[in-house]
Write an enzyme that holds these catalytic residues in place. Structure first.
Site, PDB file in Angstrom:
ATOM      1  N   TYR A 148      -4.579  -9.473  -4.353  1.00  0.00           N
ATOM      2  CA  TYR A 148      -3.139  -9.486  -4.072  1.00  0.00           C
ATOM      3  C   TYR A 148      -2.953  -9.214  -2.588  1.00  0.00           C
ATOM      4  O   TYR A 148      -3.119  -8.084  -2.135  1.00  0.00           O
ATOM      5  CB  TYR A 148      -2.463  -8.416  -4.930  1.00  0.00           C
ATOM      6  CG  TYR A 148      -0.959  -8.308  -4.819  1.00  0.00           C
ATOM      7  CD1 TYR A 148      -0.183  -9.276  -4.187  1.00  0.00           C
ATOM      8  CD2 TYR A 148      -0.289  -7.224  -5.374  1.00  0.00           C
ATOM      9  CE1 TYR A 148       1.181  -9.171  -4.107  1.00  0.00           C
ATOM     10  CE2 TYR A 148       1.088  -7.095  -5.309  1.00  0.00           C
ATOM     11  CZ  TYR A 148       1.817  -8.066  -4.668  1.00  0.00           C
ATOM     12  OH  TYR A 148       3.191  -7.958  -4.584  1.00  0.00           O
ATOM     13  N   LYS A 184      -3.339 -13.750  -5.499  1.00  0.00           N
ATOM     14  CA  LYS A 184      -1.887 -13.891  -5.355  1.00  0.00           C
ATOM     15  C   LYS A 184      -1.589 -13.738  -3.878  1.00  0.00           C
ATOM     16  O   LYS A 184      -1.707 -12.651  -3.321  1.00  0.00           O
ATOM     17  CB  LYS A 184      -1.156 -12.813  -6.167  1.00  0.00           C
ATOM     18  CG  LYS A 184       0.348 -12.824  -5.969  1.00  0.00           C
ATOM     19  CD  LYS A 184       1.014 -11.610  -6.591  1.00  0.00           C
ATOM     20  CE  LYS A 184       2.517 -11.633  -6.315  1.00  0.00           C
ATOM     21  NZ  LYS A 184       3.189 -10.391  -6.766  1.00  0.00           N
TER      22      LYS A 184
END
Length: 306
Positions: free
Chosen positions: A134, A162
């Site tokens: 992330y 992500k």
């Protein structure tokens, strides 16, 4: 597990006194799965993990896994400042039955790329679950870069990322140089650009309130390779995405939009504050226009919660 599709980081519903609304969470999870999402994240930023106690976070891993009932993959956000705490959360998520973990940079510490890689690989070795990285430097203070990806990309557990930096160069870097790490859009107003560069899915906070609309864009671009229709859908979604990404009221806007759908979102926790009446009116207007435009395109709107 395989990372793919529309994966909302589920909100944490609250009662008026700020306590976690467990029945409300059950309603949210059923609503999202019934409306076609491909996975869920518990303990993400949209879930307000930073405003929860250690015990609340651990309990939510188990409760969410129980409520999902293996109907879709469940990813646990394990962000913390200390590596040891990330491992603690990761092991708790694994014990609760979560399928994968979401690993970000430790906020505030601002590590070098080598230090950041060591942080991620220590978590990987200790927890041994599939990992979605992330990259959100605006919140953590540290951008994941080439040296980091070179070091962690060799682990078979590092499957996806992500990408939420908002930097289009970062999207190009990941798509061109690290195709073995599955790319997921983490910046809602750039979803079309991500899909054009081969993203396998979308981790979308807005998917909490408009799951069908998000799935429609994913299917147009990724499943059907129809970017003409994708542009039409994205053009309708973009005013909402801009409010989410550029208003400074990301979670408040999502919770208000959920409320409009009849979902039990409840208030945000401190230090955040609710939207003003003017901000709510603007969001209401944007969502009404969005639904009317998508209906003309044949996109079935997300229905009210049952």
């Amino acid at each position: 597990m395989e990372f793919k599709g529309v994966i909302p980081p589920v909100i944490t519903p609250h009662h008026d006194d700020g306590a976690i609304d467990k029945d409300g969470l059950a309603v949210m999870i059923d609503f999202l799965i019934d409306n076609g999402v491909h996975g869920l994240i518990v303990g993400g930023t949209t879930g307000e993990y930073y405003a929860q106690s250690h015990d609340e976070r651990i309990a939510l891993f188990g409760l969410t896994h129980e409520l999902v009932r293996q109907r879709c993959p469940l990813i646990a956000g394990i962000a913390a400042i200390r590596t040891a705490d990330c491992i603690d959360y990761g092991l708790a998520a694994k014990a609760a039955g979560c399928d994968a973990i979401l690993v970000s940079s430790p906020y505030y510490a601002v590590p070098t790329q080598l230090e950041l890689a060591n942080h991620a690989l220590q978590i990987d070795r200790a927890v041994n679950l599939p990992i979605m990285l992330y990259n959100y430097p605006h919140r953590t203070g540290t951008l994941m870069q080439d040296e980091f990806f070179d070091r962690v990309g060799a682990s078979h557990n590092v499957r996806a990322i992500k990408e939420s930096s908002g930097d289009i160069n970062q999207l190009h870097l990941l798509a061109r140089e690290y195709p073995h790490i599955d790319l997921f859009c983490g910046m809602d107003d750039q979803a079309l650009e991500f899909f054009a560069w081969g993203a396998k899915g979308w981790v979308c906070g807005g998917g909490n309130c408009l799951p069908r609309e998000h799935v429609a864009l994913y299917e147009a671009c990724v499943i059907n390779n129809d970017f003409v229709r994708g542009r039409q859908i994205m053009a309708a979604l973009l005013p909402f995405m801009r409010i989410l990404e550029q208003s400074g009221k990301f979670i408040q806007s999502i919770k208000h939009a959920c409320r409009l759908q009849g979902l039990p979102s409840g208030p945000v926790r401190q230090p955040l504050r609710e939207l003003t009446k003017e901000q709510k009116r603007e969001l209401n207007t944007v969502l009404s226009t969005l639904r009317a435009t998508l209906l003309k395109l044949g996109v079935e709107p997300t229905g009210a919660a049952q």
